[in-house]
Write a protein that holds these residues in place. Structure first.
Motif, PDB file in Angstrom:
ATOM      1  N   ASP A  78     -19.869  24.660  -1.408  1.00  0.00           N
ATOM      2  CA  ASP A  78     -21.168  24.974  -1.999  1.00  0.00           C
ATOM      3  C   ASP A  78     -20.906  25.975  -3.133  1.00  0.00           C
ATOM      4  O   ASP A  78     -20.097  26.895  -2.972  1.00  0.00           O
ATOM      5  CB  ASP A  78     -22.047  25.602  -0.912  1.00  0.00           C
ATOM      6  N   PRO A  79     -21.542  25.816  -4.283  1.00  0.00           N
ATOM      7  CA  PRO A  79     -21.292  26.740  -5.401  1.00  0.00           C
ATOM      8  C   PRO A  79     -21.529  28.205  -5.040  1.00  0.00           C
ATOM      9  O   PRO A  79     -20.803  29.089  -5.524  1.00  0.00           O
ATOM     10  CB  PRO A  79     -22.279  26.271  -6.471  1.00  0.00           C
ATOM     11  N   ALA A  80     -22.491  28.491  -4.186  1.00  0.00           N
ATOM     12  CA  ALA A  80     -22.744  29.878  -3.787  1.00  0.00           C
ATOM     13  C   ALA A  80     -21.581  30.423  -2.955  1.00  0.00           C
ATOM     14  O   ALA A  80     -21.198  31.590  -3.108  1.00  0.00           O
ATOM     15  CB  ALA A  80     -24.047  29.971  -3.000  1.00  0.00           C
ATOM     16  N   VAL A  81     -20.998  29.585  -2.094  1.00  0.00           N
ATOM     17  CA  VAL A  81     -19.842  30.013  -1.295  1.00  0.00           C
ATOM     18  C   VAL A  81     -18.654  30.263  -2.215  1.00  0.00           C
ATOM     19  O   VAL A  81     -17.948  31.267  -2.081  1.00  0.00           O
ATOM     20  CB  VAL A  81     -19.490  28.962  -0.213  1.00  0.00           C
ATOM     21  N   HIS A  82     -18.436  29.360  -3.169  1.00  0.00           N
ATOM     22  CA  HIS A  82     -17.321  29.530  -4.105  1.00  0.00           C
ATOM     23  C   HIS A  82     -17.483  30.811  -4.916  1.00  0.00           C
ATOM     24  O   HIS A  82     -16.517  31.555  -5.114  1.00  0.00           O
ATOM     25  CB  HIS A  82     -17.211  28.316  -5.032  1.00  0.00           C
ATOM     26  N   ALA A  83     -18.682  31.093  -5.373  1.00  0.00           N
ATOM     27  CA  ALA A  83     -18.932  32.319  -6.137  1.00  0.00           C
ATOM     28  C   ALA A  83     -18.661  33.553  -5.285  1.00  0.00           C
ATOM     29  O   ALA A  83     -18.068  34.528  -5.762  1.00  0.00           O
ATOM     30  CB  ALA A  83     -20.367  32.327  -6.658  1.00  0.00           C
ATOM     31  N   ALA A  84     -19.063  33.510  -4.010  1.00  0.00           N
ATOM     32  CA  ALA A  84     -18.817  34.646  -3.120  1.00  0.00           C
ATOM     33  C   ALA A  84     -17.321  34.844  -2.897  1.00  0.00           C
ATOM     34  O   ALA A  84     -16.826  35.976  -2.895  1.00  0.00           O
ATOM     35  CB  ALA A  84     -19.532  34.431  -1.791  1.00  0.00           C
ATOM     36  N   VAL A  85     -16.574  33.752  -2.727  1.00  0.00           N
ATOM     37  CA  VAL A  85     -15.117  33.836  -2.553  1.00  0.00           C
ATOM     38  C   VAL A  85     -14.479  34.424  -3.809  1.00  0.00           C
ATOM     39  O   VAL A  85     -13.603  35.281  -3.730  1.00  0.00           O
ATOM     40  CB  VAL A  85     -14.519  32.454  -2.218  1.00  0.00           C
ATOM     41  N   GLU A  86     -14.918  33.975  -4.987  1.00  0.00           N
ATOM     42  CA  GLU A  86     -14.364  34.503  -6.237  1.00  0.00           C
ATOM     43  C   GLU A  86     -14.651  35.997  -6.388  1.00  0.00           C
ATOM     44  O   GLU A  86     -13.787  36.746  -6.832  1.00  0.00           O
ATOM     45  CB  GLU A  86     -14.913  33.734  -7.433  1.00  0.00           C
ATOM     46  N   ARG A  87     -15.860  36.444  -6.017  1.00  0.00           N
ATOM     47  CA  ARG A  87     -16.182  37.876  -6.098  1.00  0.00           C
ATOM     48  C   ARG A  87     -15.301  38.679  -5.149  1.00  0.00           C
ATOM     49  O   ARG A  87     -14.763  39.723  -5.516  1.00  0.00           O
ATOM     50  CB  ARG A  87     -17.656  38.115  -5.776  1.00  0.00           C
ATOM     51  N   LEU A  88     -15.151  38.196  -3.928  1.00  0.00           N
ATOM     52  CA  LEU A  88     -14.313  38.879  -2.950  1.00  0.00           C
ATOM     53  C   LEU A  88     -12.858  38.912  -3.404  1.00  0.00           C
ATOM     54  O   LEU A  88     -12.182  39.938  -3.295  1.00  0.00           O
ATOM     55  CB  LEU A  88     -14.427  38.176  -1.591  1.00  0.00           C
ATOM     56  N   ALA A  89     -12.386  37.801  -3.926  1.00  0.00           N
ATOM     57  CA  ALA A  89     -11.004  37.727  -4.413  1.00  0.00           C
ATOM     58  C   ALA A  89     -10.783  38.715  -5.554  1.00  0.00           C
ATOM     59  O   ALA A  89      -9.762  39.425  -5.582  1.00  0.00           O
ATOM     60  CB  ALA A  89     -10.682  36.306  -4.881  1.00  0.00           C
ATOM     61  N   ALA A  90     -11.716  38.795  -6.471  1.00  0.00           N
ATOM     62  CA  ALA A  90     -11.580  39.734  -7.594  1.00  0.00           C
ATOM     63  C   ALA A  90     -11.569  41.171  -7.101  1.00  0.00           C
ATOM     64  O   ALA A  90     -10.789  42.002  -7.586  1.00  0.00           O
ATOM     65  CB  ALA A  90     -12.716  39.521  -8.595  1.00  0.00           C
ATOM     66  N   GLN A 129      -7.339  33.976  -1.549  1.00  0.00           N
ATOM     67  CA  GLN A 129      -8.425  34.523  -0.731  1.00  0.00           C
ATOM     68  C   GLN A 129      -8.865  33.510   0.322  1.00  0.00           C
ATOM     69  O   GLN A 129      -9.071  33.866   1.481  1.00  0.00           O
ATOM     70  CB  GLN A 129      -9.609  34.908  -1.610  1.00  0.00           C
ATOM     71  N   ILE A 130      -8.991  32.249  -0.068  1.00  0.00           N
ATOM     72  CA  ILE A 130      -9.386  31.208   0.885  1.00  0.00           C
ATOM     73  C   ILE A 130      -8.325  31.082   1.979  1.00  0.00           C
ATOM     74  O   ILE A 130      -8.649  30.996   3.165  1.00  0.00           O
ATOM     75  CB  ILE A 130      -9.622  29.864   0.171  1.00  0.00           C
ATOM     76  N   GLU A 131      -7.051  31.105   1.603  1.00  0.00           N
ATOM     77  CA  GLU A 131      -5.981  31.019   2.597  1.00  0.00           C
ATOM     78  C   GLU A 131      -6.054  32.201   3.562  1.00  0.00           C
ATOM     79  O   GLU A 131      -5.911  32.036   4.776  1.00  0.00           O
ATOM     80  CB  GLU A 131      -4.608  30.971   1.928  1.00  0.00           C
ATOM     81  N   MET A 132      -6.303  33.403   3.048  1.00  0.00           N
ATOM     82  CA  MET A 132      -6.409  34.580   3.897  1.00  0.00           C
ATOM     83  C   MET A 132      -7.601  34.455   4.857  1.00  0.00           C
ATOM     84  O   MET A 132      -7.486  34.764   6.046  1.00  0.00           O
ATOM     85  CB  MET A 132      -6.556  35.851   3.062  1.00  0.00           C
ATOM     86  N   LEU A 133      -8.742  33.979   4.352  1.00  0.00           N
ATOM     87  CA  LEU A 133      -9.919  33.807   5.195  1.00  0.00           C
ATOM     88  C   LEU A 133      -9.689  32.774   6.293  1.00  0.00           C
ATOM     89  O   LEU A 133     -10.119  32.960   7.439  1.00  0.00           O
ATOM     90  CB  LEU A 133     -11.130  33.419   4.338  1.00  0.00           C
ATOM     91  N   VAL A 134      -8.984  31.694   5.971  1.00  0.00           N
ATOM     92  CA  VAL A 134      -8.681  30.674   6.976  1.00  0.00           C
ATOM     93  C   VAL A 134      -7.745  31.255   8.030  1.00  0.00           C
ATOM     94  O   VAL A 134      -7.941  31.048   9.237  1.00  0.00           O
ATOM     95  CB  VAL A 134      -8.073  29.411   6.316  1.00  0.00           C
ATOM     96  N   ARG A 135      -6.733  32.012   7.600  1.00  0.00           N
ATOM     97  CA  ARG A 135      -5.818  32.647   8.560  1.00  0.00           C
ATOM     98  C   ARG A 135      -6.564  33.613   9.478  1.00  0.00           C
ATOM     99  O   ARG A 135      -6.311  33.662  10.679  1.00  0.00           O
ATOM    100  CB  ARG A 135      -4.694  33.374   7.844  1.00  0.00           C
TER     101      ARG A 135
END
Length: 66
Positions: A14-26, A35-41
């Motif tokens: 979902d674009p909102a989820v992707h935007a949240a992941v990008e903000r957290l990653a930054a 960031q996605i790999e870390m969240l999955v782990r």
């Protein structure tokens, strides 16, 4: 030493989820992919599934051979 290869696959978010992941990653100075790999782990660990980290290739120049 052979470099560890990563498995590539398409992930629809979902674009909102992707935007949240990008903000957290930054905020944590990571790429969105890292960031996605870390969240999955973290999610796997929370469920009691520990995944060993693959050996990462060494960075920089290779050592000189004598």
């Amino acid at each position: 030493m052979a470099a560890a290869k990563k498995k590539a696959f398409a992930l629809r978010l979902d674009p909102a989820v992707h935007a949240a992941v990008e903000r957290l990653a930054a905020a944590e100075l990571r790429s969105a992919n890292a960031q996605i790999e870390m969240l999955v782990r973290e999610a796997l660990s929370a469920r009691g599934i520990d995944v060993a980290r693959s050996e990462t290739p060494r960075r920089g120049r290779p050592p000189k051979e004598n």
